[in-house]
Every structure is written in C-alpha cells, then in structure tokens.
Design an enzyme around this catalytic site. Sequence first.
Site, PDB file in Angstrom:
ATOM      1  N   LYS A  90       0.830  -1.210   0.000  1.00 35.30           N
ATOM      2  CA  LYS A  90       0.000   0.000   0.000  1.00 35.30           C
ATOM      3  C   LYS A  90       0.858   1.250   0.000  1.00 35.30           C
ATOM      4  CE  LYS A  90      -4.444  -1.631   1.570  1.00 35.30           C
ATOM      5  NZ  LYS A  90      -5.530  -1.563   2.540  1.00 35.30           N
ATOM      6  N   LYS A 124      -4.244 -10.080  -6.862  1.00 37.01           N
ATOM      7  CA  LYS A 124      -5.561 -10.455  -6.319  1.00 37.01           C
ATOM      8  C   LYS A 124      -6.649  -9.473  -6.779  1.00 37.01           C
ATOM      9  CE  LYS A 124      -5.819  -7.926  -2.008  1.00 37.01           C
ATOM     10  NZ  LYS A 124      -6.284  -7.762  -0.684  1.00 37.01           N
ATOM     11  N   LYS A 181     -10.852  -4.059  -4.795  1.00 42.79           N
ATOM     12  CA  LYS A 181     -11.726  -2.914  -5.083  1.00 42.79           C
ATOM     13  C   LYS A 181     -10.947  -1.795  -5.762  1.00 42.79           C
ATOM     14  CE  LYS A 181     -14.164  -3.625  -0.706  1.00 42.79           C
ATOM     15  NZ  LYS A 181     -13.194  -4.152   0.260  1.00 42.79           N
TER      16      LYS A 181
HETATM   17  P1  TYM Z   1     -10.488  -6.726   3.262  1.00 41.63           P
HETATM   18  O1  TYM Z   1     -11.550  -5.740   3.530  1.00 41.63           O
HETATM   19  O2  TYM Z   1      -9.449  -6.373   2.247  1.00 41.63           O
HETATM   20  O3  TYM Z   1     -11.130  -8.092   2.809  1.00 41.63           O
HETATM   21  C1  TYM Z   1     -12.198  -8.706   3.539  1.00 41.63           C
HETATM   22  C2  TYM Z   1     -12.054 -10.218   3.447  1.00 41.63           C
HETATM   23  O4  TYM Z   1     -12.048 -10.627   2.078  1.00 41.63           O
HETATM   24  C3  TYM Z   1     -10.866 -11.394   1.806  1.00 41.63           C
HETATM   25  N1  TYM Z   1     -10.447 -11.087   0.412  1.00 41.63           N
HETATM   26  C4  TYM Z   1     -10.235 -12.006  -0.545  1.00 41.63           C
HETATM   27  N2  TYM Z   1     -10.333 -13.348  -0.530  1.00 41.63           N
HETATM   28  C5  TYM Z   1     -10.047 -13.999  -1.676  1.00 41.63           C
HETATM   29  N3  TYM Z   1      -9.678 -13.371  -2.831  1.00 41.63           N
HETATM   30  C6  TYM Z   1      -9.578 -12.031  -2.883  1.00 41.63           C
HETATM   31  N4  TYM Z   1      -9.238 -11.441  -4.023  1.00 41.63           N
HETATM   32  C7  TYM Z   1      -9.851 -11.286  -1.707  1.00 41.63           C
HETATM   33  N5  TYM Z   1      -9.848  -9.949  -1.410  1.00 41.63           N
HETATM   34  C8  TYM Z   1     -10.212  -9.862  -0.113  1.00 41.63           C
HETATM   35  C9  TYM Z   1      -9.854 -10.913   2.820  1.00 41.63           C
HETATM   36  O5  TYM Z   1      -8.831 -11.847   3.046  1.00 41.63           O
HETATM   37  C10 TYM Z   1     -10.722 -10.709   4.042  1.00 41.63           C
HETATM   38  O6  TYM Z   1     -10.946 -11.924   4.730  1.00 41.63           O
HETATM   39  N6  TYM Z   1      -7.600  -5.926   7.241  1.00 41.63           N
HETATM   40  C11 TYM Z   1      -8.780  -6.621   6.766  1.00 41.63           C
HETATM   41  C12 TYM Z   1     -10.045  -6.196   7.494  1.00 41.63           C
HETATM   42  C13 TYM Z   1      -9.974  -6.373   8.965  1.00 41.63           C
HETATM   43  C14 TYM Z   1     -10.027  -7.624   9.650  1.00 41.63           C
HETATM   44  C15 TYM Z   1      -9.962  -7.279  11.038  1.00 41.63           C
HETATM   45  C16 TYM Z   1     -10.112  -8.958   9.232  1.00 41.63           C
HETATM   46  C17 TYM Z   1      -9.896  -5.386   9.893  1.00 41.63           C
HETATM   47  N7  TYM Z   1      -9.892  -5.916  11.155  1.00 41.63           N
HETATM   48  C18 TYM Z   1     -10.002  -8.292  12.022  1.00 41.63           C
HETATM   49  C19 TYM Z   1     -10.135  -9.963  10.226  1.00 41.63           C
HETATM   50  C20 TYM Z   1     -10.073  -9.617  11.595  1.00 41.63           C
HETATM   51  C21 TYM Z   1      -8.988  -6.289   5.297  1.00 41.63           C
HETATM   52  O7  TYM Z   1      -8.543  -5.254   4.824  1.00 41.63           O
HETATM   53  O8  TYM Z   1      -9.767  -7.161   4.614  1.00 41.63           O
END
Ligand code: TYM
Length: 333
Positions: A117, A199, A202
């Site tokens: 990032k 991957k 968004k």
């Molecule tokens: P985030 O918002 O990027 O993604 C949410 C969930 O979706 C999964 N994910 C994917 N899985 C498969 N293929 C993809 N292309 C893909 N893109 C996203 C992510 O692995 C995630 O499970 N930091 C975290 C949010 C967060 C969080 C937490 C998660 C904040 N606090 C506490 C678990 C526990 C995030 O940015 O996920």
Amino acid sequence: METIEKKRILSMYQCTGTFTLGNYLGALRNHIKLQDEGYQCVYALADLHALTIRHDPAELRKYTKEAYAFLLAMGIDLEKTVFFIQSQVPQHTQLAWVLNCYTQFGELSRMTQFKDKSAKHADNINAGLFTYPCLMAADILLYQADYVPVGADQKQHVEIARDIAERFNGIYGDTFTVPEPMIPKHGARVMSLQNPLSKMSKSDENQNGNISVLDEPETIMRKFKRAKTDSESEVRFAPGKDGVNNLMGIYGVITGKTMEEIEKEFQGKGYGDFKPAVAEAVIEELRPIQARFREIVADKAYLEKCYRENAPRAQAIAQKTLAKAYRKVGLVS
Ligand code: TYM
C-alpha cells in the site's frame, strides 16, 4: 445439563468500495455459514481501517451502509451473530493504543500489505497505514476470538495479532485468547480477471478485472468474456494457465465441482463456452442476494435500527477485555 461453550469467530471487512467477488467467495460466503455450524460469530465493518487511504467522506458513509445491507441480504442472522460498525465501538481504538506500545517498528515494517500500500500510495504513507495491524489485533483480541476466518492475503495480519497476544500474555499473564487463522481451501485468493497474478481488489485500476457483487448481469457477462486467458483453448487446470485456473477456481467454488469435473464438463469445448458459463454461475449466485439487498437498502429505518442495536452488544464484550488489559498495564480504573 452441561453447556458447551461455543468457539468464537471474529472477522471484519473494509468498506472502501463495493465488495468484490473476491471478498464474497474468499470470505463472506464462508463466514456467514459459520453461524449455523456451532460457532458464536462476531462480524464488523472496518470503517476506521478504511481511513488509512484517502477517501471521500460521503462515499465512505454510503459504502459502509451498503456493505451492512449486503451482509444482511446474504443472511447474517442478528439473533445469533453480532454485526456492528467498528467506529461505533470505541474500545477498538482504546485497545489499539495499548497494543501499539507492545508492537515493534521492525515487525510492522515487514508487513507485506504495508509495503504494497505504501508503494501504491507513495504520497500518503501515513502512521495509520503503518500501525494498521495493531488496530486489527485489537479488533481480534477484544473479542477473545478463537478463530479468525480470512482470505490468504490477511494471514500475516492474523499472525502478528497472535504474536502481540503471546507477548502481552507473556508479560502480564493470560489476558488474550491467542487466535488461529481459518483460511478456506478453495477461493482463498480470487485473482483479477485482467491480471491473474494479482488479487482481485476494489482498488484495481482496471475495473474490468474486478467483479463487484452489485454489478448488473450484463456487466458480469461482459467482464468474464473479456477475462485474460492464454493462447490455448483447452479448459485445463495447469501451471502457467493462471487466467484459466482462476476462472476454474471461481466456477468450482460456486458449483462445488472439482477441477477434474470441470475439465470433463468442458472437454472438447473452448473458452468461448467456458467463460459465459462461469459468468452465468456468478450471475445466478448473486441474483437473489442483489434483490434482497435492494429491499434492505431502501428501508433506511430498518438498516439503521440493526447497526445501532448491534454497537452496544459488541461494546459489552469488548469492554470486559479492555478493562482487563488496562488493569494489567497499570492504568487506574
Ligand atoms: P479486506 O476488507 O481487504 O477483505 C475482507 C475479506 O475478504 C478477503 N479477500 C479475498 N479473498 C479472496 N480473494 C480475494 N481477491 C480477496 N480480497 C479480499 C480478505 O482476506 C478478508 O478476509 N484488514 C482486513 C479487514 C480487517 C479484519 C480485522 C479482518 C480489519 N480488522 C479483524 C479480520 C479480523 C482487510 O482489509 O480485509
């Protein structure tokens, strides 16, 4: 009668835009099922994490409410599951400060998401982006979560949360449950349709690479028809065929078919048949959820009632852990 304590699951989702098919297949779809599999589930929208990237305030509010409605449309059952908005539970930032003081500069510097990032947003490498894993550790540890289901990209963040918990427990005695990551066998990494080596996200610059869960059927069909594949035409799961492997993975997660079964289904047929079939499967999977989403999002009062009522439910759990951690480090109660 003996009561068996349910294992607790926690996961959260950023709301910087509409969920992608990657979020849906890699996370949301599996997570919601867990509420019926004997776990006590706590889910939330990570709107504070979303602030680490420059954003439009009105859009963040809109995306947060839409994300809340989307998860309700997918079937989150608020009788069983706690589902809240992170910024409405102040214990997250309160514990995050304490955890900041037990996390080393060096370990935060090694986080691949921070490196990616900060390369992508070189003009805005803010302190929040750097300490993001401490807030995420607070999210997890506040609820004494046993398991944290995430896609493969978040594994490193769950591991640092474990390290922080173990370090804190080592100094002060048992305070936090040390959580285990829970990563799905299939769909853990859904790749961009335009660049199958990165991957699906968004923030993908090429929106043809990213399927949004609210995309219209025609858009989904168009994006899949344009998906990058290779110069062969055989539907075969093999090294180097990243585009086709990704499409087969998506089709497999939705239909429940193995790679061999998919190869058999499309034997003698080319990508011209395969790509629209994947698109159709995605369209049919999302159709009922999109319809329910439109109803929920139109009912503003209901939506607001749901998230307002869930904040105190989360606070009640979080406050117990926060008070314990504050006491352990010597803050006067
Ligand atoms: P985030 O918002 O990027 O993604 C949410 C969930 O979706 C999964 N994910 C994917 N899985 C498969 N293929 C993809 N292309 C893909 N893109 C996203 C992510 O692995 C995630 O499970 N930091 C975290 C949010 C967060 C969080 C937490 C998660 C904040 N606090 C506490 C678990 C526990 C995030 O940015 O996920």
